[in-house]
Design a protein around this motif. Sequence first.
Motif, short mmCIF file in Angstrom:
data_model
loop_
_atom_site.label_atom_id
_atom_site.label_comp_id
_atom_site.label_asym_id
_atom_site.label_seq_id
_atom_site.Cartn_x
_atom_site.Cartn_y
_atom_site.Cartn_z
N TYR A 46 0.87 -1.18 0.00
CA TYR A 46 0.00 0.00 0.00
C TYR A 46 0.90 1.23 0.00
O TYR A 46 1.74 1.38 0.89
CB TYR A 46 -0.89 -0.03 1.23
CG TYR A 46 -1.96 1.03 1.29
CD1 TYR A 46 -3.28 0.72 1.00
CD2 TYR A 46 -1.66 2.33 1.69
CE1 TYR A 46 -4.28 1.69 1.10
CE2 TYR A 46 -2.64 3.29 1.78
CZ TYR A 46 -3.95 2.96 1.49
OH TYR A 46 -4.94 3.92 1.57
N ALA A 47 0.76 2.08 -0.99
CA ALA A 47 1.60 3.27 -1.10
C ALA A 47 0.84 4.49 -0.63
O ALA A 47 -0.28 4.75 -1.09
CB ALA A 47 2.08 3.46 -2.53
N LEU A 48 1.44 5.23 0.28
CA LEU A 48 0.87 6.48 0.76
C LEU A 48 1.67 7.62 0.15
O LEU A 48 2.83 7.83 0.49
CB LEU A 48 0.92 6.53 2.28
CG LEU A 48 0.24 7.70 2.98
CD1 LEU A 48 -1.25 7.75 2.63
CD2 LEU A 48 0.44 7.61 4.49
N ARG A 190 9.23 -5.93 -3.54
CA ARG A 190 8.35 -6.90 -4.21
C ARG A 190 8.49 -8.29 -3.57
O ARG A 190 7.51 -9.00 -3.38
CB ARG A 190 8.69 -6.98 -5.70
CG ARG A 190 8.28 -5.75 -6.50
CD ARG A 190 8.40 -6.02 -7.99
NE ARG A 190 8.16 -4.82 -8.77
CZ ARG A 190 9.11 -4.06 -9.30
NH1 ARG A 190 10.39 -4.40 -9.12
NH2 ARG A 190 8.82 -2.97 -10.00
N ARG A 191 9.73 -8.65 -3.24
CA ARG A 191 9.95 -9.96 -2.62
C ARG A 191 9.28 -10.06 -1.25
O ARG A 191 8.83 -11.13 -0.83
CB ARG A 191 11.45 -10.26 -2.52
CG ARG A 191 12.10 -10.60 -3.87
CD ARG A 191 13.48 -11.20 -3.67
NE ARG A 191 14.43 -10.22 -3.22
CZ ARG A 191 15.20 -9.49 -4.02
NH1 ARG A 191 15.11 -9.63 -5.33
NH2 ARG A 191 16.06 -8.61 -3.53
N LEU A 192 9.22 -8.93 -0.54
CA LEU A 192 8.55 -8.93 0.76
C LEU A 192 7.08 -9.34 0.59
O LEU A 192 6.58 -10.21 1.31
CB LEU A 192 8.61 -7.54 1.40
CG LEU A 192 9.94 -7.04 1.92
CD1 LEU A 192 9.75 -5.68 2.57
CD2 LEU A 192 10.54 -8.00 2.90
N ALA A 193 6.40 -8.68 -0.33
CA ALA A 193 4.98 -8.96 -0.53
C ALA A 193 4.77 -10.37 -1.06
O ALA A 193 3.81 -11.05 -0.68
CB ALA A 193 4.38 -7.94 -1.49
N GLY A 196 4.38 -12.78 1.61
CA GLY A 196 3.22 -12.64 2.48
C GLY A 196 3.28 -11.48 3.46
O GLY A 196 2.35 -11.29 4.25
N THR A 197 4.35 -10.70 3.42
CA THR A 197 4.47 -9.55 4.32
C THR A 197 3.61 -8.39 3.82
O THR A 197 3.56 -8.11 2.63
CB THR A 197 5.93 -9.09 4.41
OG1 THR A 197 6.75 -10.18 4.84
CG2 THR A 197 6.10 -7.94 5.38
N THR A 198 2.94 -7.71 4.74
CA THR A 198 2.19 -6.50 4.40
C THR A 198 3.14 -5.32 4.45
O THR A 198 3.88 -5.14 5.42
CB THR A 198 1.05 -6.27 5.40
OG1 THR A 198 0.20 -7.41 5.40
CG2 THR A 198 0.24 -5.04 5.03
N VAL A 199 3.13 -4.50 3.41
CA VAL A 199 4.05 -3.36 3.33
C VAL A 199 3.26 -2.06 3.19
O VAL A 199 2.45 -1.91 2.27
CB VAL A 199 5.00 -3.49 2.12
CG1 VAL A 199 5.93 -2.27 2.04
CG2 VAL A 199 5.82 -4.77 2.22
N GLN A 211 5.02 1.54 -9.72
CA GLN A 211 5.74 0.28 -9.93
C GLN A 211 5.40 -0.78 -8.89
O GLN A 211 5.34 -1.97 -9.20
CB GLN A 211 7.25 0.54 -9.89
CG GLN A 211 7.80 1.25 -11.10
CD GLN A 211 7.90 0.33 -12.30
OE1 GLN A 211 8.02 -0.89 -12.17
NE2 GLN A 211 7.83 0.90 -13.49
N LEU A 212 5.14 -0.36 -7.65
CA LEU A 212 5.10 -1.31 -6.54
C LEU A 212 3.72 -1.60 -5.98
O LEU A 212 3.45 -2.73 -5.56
CB LEU A 212 5.99 -0.81 -5.39
CG LEU A 212 7.48 -0.72 -5.66
CD1 LEU A 212 8.18 -0.11 -4.46
CD2 LEU A 212 8.06 -2.10 -5.95
N ALA A 213 2.85 -0.62 -5.92
CA ALA A 213 1.70 -0.69 -5.04
C ALA A 213 0.51 -1.45 -5.63
O ALA A 213 0.19 -1.32 -6.80
CB ALA A 213 1.26 0.70 -4.64
#
Length: 266
Positions: A46-48, A190-193, A196-199, A211-213
């Motif tokens: 989730y990008a803020l 990307r590897r974190l998500a 299964g990690t919430t970012v 690119q990421l969210a």
Amino acid sequence: MTLTQRQPSTLPHMSMAIEIQGLEKSYGELHVLRGVDLAVARGSIYALLGSNGAGKTTVVRILSTLLKADAGSARVNGFDVATRAADVRRSISLTGQFAAVDEILTGRENLVLVARLRHLKDSGTIAGELLARFGLTEAGGRRVATYSGGMRRRLDIAMSLIGSPPVVFLDEPTTGLDPEARIEVWQAVRRLAEGGTTVLLTTQYLDEAEQLADRIAILHEGRIIVDGTLAELRQLLPPAKVEYVEKQPTLEDVFLAVVSGKGSDA
């Protein structure tokens, strides 16, 4: 075009790793947060977004129990940040705007140190696995003072994952990095998500969020004014006209091609 205030999320409560309702924070006459609402699904990025001073870091500090809100509520991994602060801290990791690594130690020693501070068994194995995961195995025996900015940032993120926290806060993780280093960090996020990690990612770089969210929110004047997927946000603008345009490479395209040896030999 005027954008309307976002509507509350309709996703099931149990699917949320982070939930904020009516969050407010002021410093004297300065109202930083004026009723922030957002919800972050588990295992998502989730990008803020927001300009400098928009309140992004204030939101992260409240969620990580470093700062108390004046009003509203916030839950992380199911725990209220005001009444279950210790449980929240055990559920999260926070990576700030600057890499918090010890330059005197090697990359491996940094990881082993944090693992021991967390009272984890087999700290050497944990360090080796994280070095491999973030592409730092060859550099693991070198002092961090010799690392590039991107390598330090990747090590910083690796250190934040010791103990397998389900939620990770990344506060402007690519500030001051060169184009190559930014891409290295993007790959790490990307590897974190994927694992299964919430970012929750705060950034002022629009391309980074693009690119990421999985979902993007824009924080402006203390409120979330829009929140949705990239496709949903694009629908806020008139449909694009189809025109033939000869696309020229950007300076970033040129830079990456040249330094990677893929450019022209001329």
